[in-house]
Design a protein around this motif. Sequence first.
Motif, PDB file in Angstrom:
ATOM      1  N   VAL A   6      86.073 -74.068  68.397  1.00 12.20           N
ATOM      2  CA  VAL A   6      85.461 -72.740  68.300  1.00 12.20           C
ATOM      3  C   VAL A   6      86.532 -71.661  68.098  1.00 12.20           C
ATOM      4  O   VAL A   6      86.408 -70.780  67.244  1.00 12.20           O
ATOM      5  CB  VAL A   6      84.606 -72.444  69.555  1.00 12.20           C
ATOM      6  CG1 VAL A   6      84.184 -70.989  69.600  1.00 12.20           C
ATOM      7  CG2 VAL A   6      83.388 -73.365  69.582  1.00 12.20           C
ATOM      8  N   ARG A   7      87.625 -71.751  68.846  1.00 11.66           N
ATOM      9  CA  ARG A   7      88.708 -70.764  68.781  1.00 11.66           C
ATOM     10  C   ARG A   7      89.336 -70.735  67.375  1.00 11.66           C
ATOM     11  O   ARG A   7      89.646 -69.685  66.829  1.00 11.66           O
ATOM     12  CB  ARG A   7      89.743 -71.124  69.861  1.00 11.66           C
ATOM     13  CG  ARG A   7      90.872 -70.189  69.982  1.00 11.66           C
ATOM     14  CD  ARG A   7      91.694 -70.342  71.283  1.00 11.66           C
ATOM     15  NE  ARG A   7      91.499 -71.539  72.068  1.00 11.66           N
ATOM     16  CZ  ARG A   7      92.191 -72.660  71.901  1.00 11.66           C
ATOM     17  NH1 ARG A   7      93.074 -72.771  70.955  1.00 11.66           N
ATOM     18  NH2 ARG A   7      91.983 -73.688  72.700  1.00 11.66           N
ATOM     19  N   ALA A  10      87.051 -69.038  64.982  1.00 12.11           N
ATOM     20  CA  ALA A  10      87.142 -67.588  65.146  1.00 12.11           C
ATOM     21  C   ALA A  10      88.344 -67.053  64.370  1.00 12.11           C
ATOM     22  O   ALA A  10      88.249 -66.059  63.648  1.00 12.11           O
ATOM     23  CB  ALA A  10      87.241 -67.230  66.623  1.00 12.11           C
ATOM     24  N   ASP A  11      89.496 -67.748  64.477  1.00 10.01           N
ATOM     25  CA  ASP A  11      90.709 -67.346  63.756  1.00 10.01           C
ATOM     26  C   ASP A  11      90.484 -67.344  62.252  1.00 10.01           C
ATOM     27  O   ASP A  11      90.852 -66.415  61.552  1.00 10.01           O
ATOM     28  CB  ASP A  11      91.867 -68.313  64.086  1.00 10.01           C
ATOM     29  CG  ASP A  11      92.459 -68.026  65.453  1.00 10.01           C
ATOM     30  OD1 ASP A  11      92.034 -67.021  66.061  1.00 10.01           O
ATOM     31  OD2 ASP A  11      93.312 -68.805  65.902  1.00 10.01           O
ATOM     32  N   ASN A  16      86.130 -62.474  66.915  1.00 10.15           N
ATOM     33  CA  ASN A  16      86.395 -62.926  68.283  1.00 10.15           C
ATOM     34  C   ASN A  16      85.639 -64.218  68.585  1.00 10.15           C
ATOM     35  O   ASN A  16      84.530 -64.403  68.113  1.00 10.15           O
ATOM     36  CB  ASN A  16      85.909 -61.881  69.296  1.00 10.15           C
ATOM     37  CG  ASN A  16      86.885 -60.723  69.389  1.00 10.15           C
ATOM     38  OD1 ASN A  16      88.094 -60.909  69.235  1.00 10.15           O
ATOM     39  ND2 ASN A  16      86.351 -59.547  69.620  1.00 10.15           N
ATOM     40  N   ALA A  17      86.250 -65.038  69.420  1.00  9.89           N
ATOM     41  CA  ALA A  17      85.586 -66.282  69.823  1.00  9.89           C
ATOM     42  C   ALA A  17      84.237 -65.977  70.475  1.00  9.89           C
ATOM     43  O   ALA A  17      83.260 -66.713  70.287  1.00  9.89           O
ATOM     44  CB  ALA A  17      86.474 -67.071  70.772  1.00  9.89           C
ATOM     45  N   SER A  18      84.182 -64.857  71.209  1.00 12.75           N
ATOM     46  CA  SER A  18      82.930 -64.528  71.909  1.00 12.75           C
ATOM     47  C   SER A  18      81.799 -64.256  70.896  1.00 12.75           C
ATOM     48  O   SER A  18      80.643 -64.583  71.158  1.00 12.75           O
ATOM     49  CB  SER A  18      83.128 -63.330  72.821  1.00 12.75           C
ATOM     50  OG  SER A  18      83.597 -62.234  72.069  1.00 12.75           O
ATOM     51  N   GLN A  33      85.102 -71.713  74.002  1.00  7.24           N
ATOM     52  CA  GLN A  33      86.007 -71.549  72.855  1.00  7.24           C
ATOM     53  C   GLN A  33      86.956 -72.724  72.651  1.00  7.24           C
ATOM     54  O   GLN A  33      87.564 -72.841  71.607  1.00  7.24           O
ATOM     55  CB  GLN A  33      86.795 -70.263  73.028  1.00  7.24           C
ATOM     56  CG  GLN A  33      87.584 -70.232  74.323  1.00  7.24           C
ATOM     57  CD  GLN A  33      88.486 -69.019  74.355  1.00  7.24           C
ATOM     58  OE1 GLN A  33      88.965 -68.578  73.324  1.00  7.24           O
ATOM     59  NE2 GLN A  33      88.694 -68.473  75.530  1.00  7.24           N
ATOM     60  N   GLU A 365      91.539 -63.946  75.792  1.00 13.30           N
ATOM     61  CA  GLU A 365      90.298 -64.607  76.220  1.00 13.30           C
ATOM     62  C   GLU A 365      90.588 -65.870  77.032  1.00 13.30           C
ATOM     63  O   GLU A 365      89.892 -66.179  77.981  1.00 13.30           O
ATOM     64  CB  GLU A 365      89.451 -64.979  75.010  1.00 13.30           C
ATOM     65  CG  GLU A 365      88.771 -63.776  74.376  1.00 13.30           C
ATOM     66  CD  GLU A 365      88.465 -64.004  72.912  1.00 13.30           C
ATOM     67  OE1 GLU A 365      88.188 -63.028  72.234  1.00 13.30           O
ATOM     68  OE2 GLU A 365      88.524 -65.164  72.482  1.00 13.30           O
TER      69      GLU A 365
END
Length: 371
Positions: A6-7, A10-11, A16-18, A33, A365
């Motif tokens: 997940v992280r 996001a990148d 954001n991962a959230s 994440q 995070e």
Amino acid sequence: GQNIIVRDLADKLGVNASQIITKLIGLGVMANQNQNIDADTAAIVADEFGKTLVVEDEKSDVDDIFDLDHEDNPKDLRQRPPVVTVMGHVDHGKTSLLDAIRQTKVTVSEAGGITQHIGAYSVNVDDKKVVFLDTPGHEAFTSMRARGASITDIAILVVAADDGVMPQTIEAISHAKAAEVPIIVAINKIDKPTANIDRIKQELVENDLLPEDWGGETITVPVSARDKTGIDELLEMILLVAEMQELKANPNRNAVGTIVEAQLDKGMGPMATVLVQKGTLKVGDMVVSGTSSGRIRAMFDDKGKRVKKVGPSMPVVILGLSEVPNAGDLLYVADNEKIARNYAQRKKEQLREEQLKSRSKVSLEDLFEKI
Ligand code: GTP
Ligand code: MG
């Protein structure tokens, strides 16, 4: 297929991962994440942010050396034994059933009677060979059951008649279905006074397995591993299903196999149980598996007897690897030592890069997550 953390997603998407996690919840997927999601889900999430996701396959360049997708000429294919994986909920009698089939006693030698590994055995049924893999039912062993399903031709789903369909039963069903492996249900422990075969069949129906005698396609065989009843019928069904599959492999090529179990033996060094999938594995072969490589020094069959070579579908214990490979790693035969060492080295570098990458990505995070 391919997974993505997940992280990392996001990148890639520059969010954001959230935000990703919120989208995932909207899709009914609960993940933090640090968890993996599959490429299809990731693509849907990317789409929601108006982006197209390209997931590169990092493994392929290293594994390409071995021409994995090499299609064998149909005229080189020979019949091979079926690989049958015994799956099911903890304590429903998988190992006992295998014992009954093999007429030996493996359960008693296991610590606490819990299967800690995948055992692999070949059995002669009439004049045909059938290879069995035992998997543990304990919930900690999800990946092993998934692996078992992916190298198998037929799944035997063991369901205890006094207990019924349980969480690991359902999980085994979903692994077998995902791998498109036919399922034969062994309804075990029918010797018990509380056994209720019809109740089990009803629960199978609830899980999309309609028994043959109820008008469906799922073969069910009532058995007792303890009393050794129903074993012949079960074996007959296995041979029947195997025959319809027309299982073949080319025995005359460099071997490719999968590690089903591996450990470090104090005296003999790294020991690995390999299930050969194609080709013939021989003593003296230069092999690689994960970050491990080496020349095969000795091989033993499932009865502990020394063997010099072993063909498709057969399990064998090998000695000579430089380190202990992971269960699930592929094993290849390399044409020479240079190729083998080069491969293992590149695997190591790949692994190190992945570790560095995940370490350099500690974000704010991550810090909050740990509090
Ligand atoms: P894990 O590997 O730990 O998931 O268990 P398993 O599915 O391999 O079960 P195992 O064969 O170890 O058997 C669990 C218990 O059930 C043991 O105490 C067996 O003796 C018992 N058992 C297995 N089959 C039968 C059977 O047919 N009848 C009866 N009465 N007991 C059985
Ligand atoms: Mg067991």
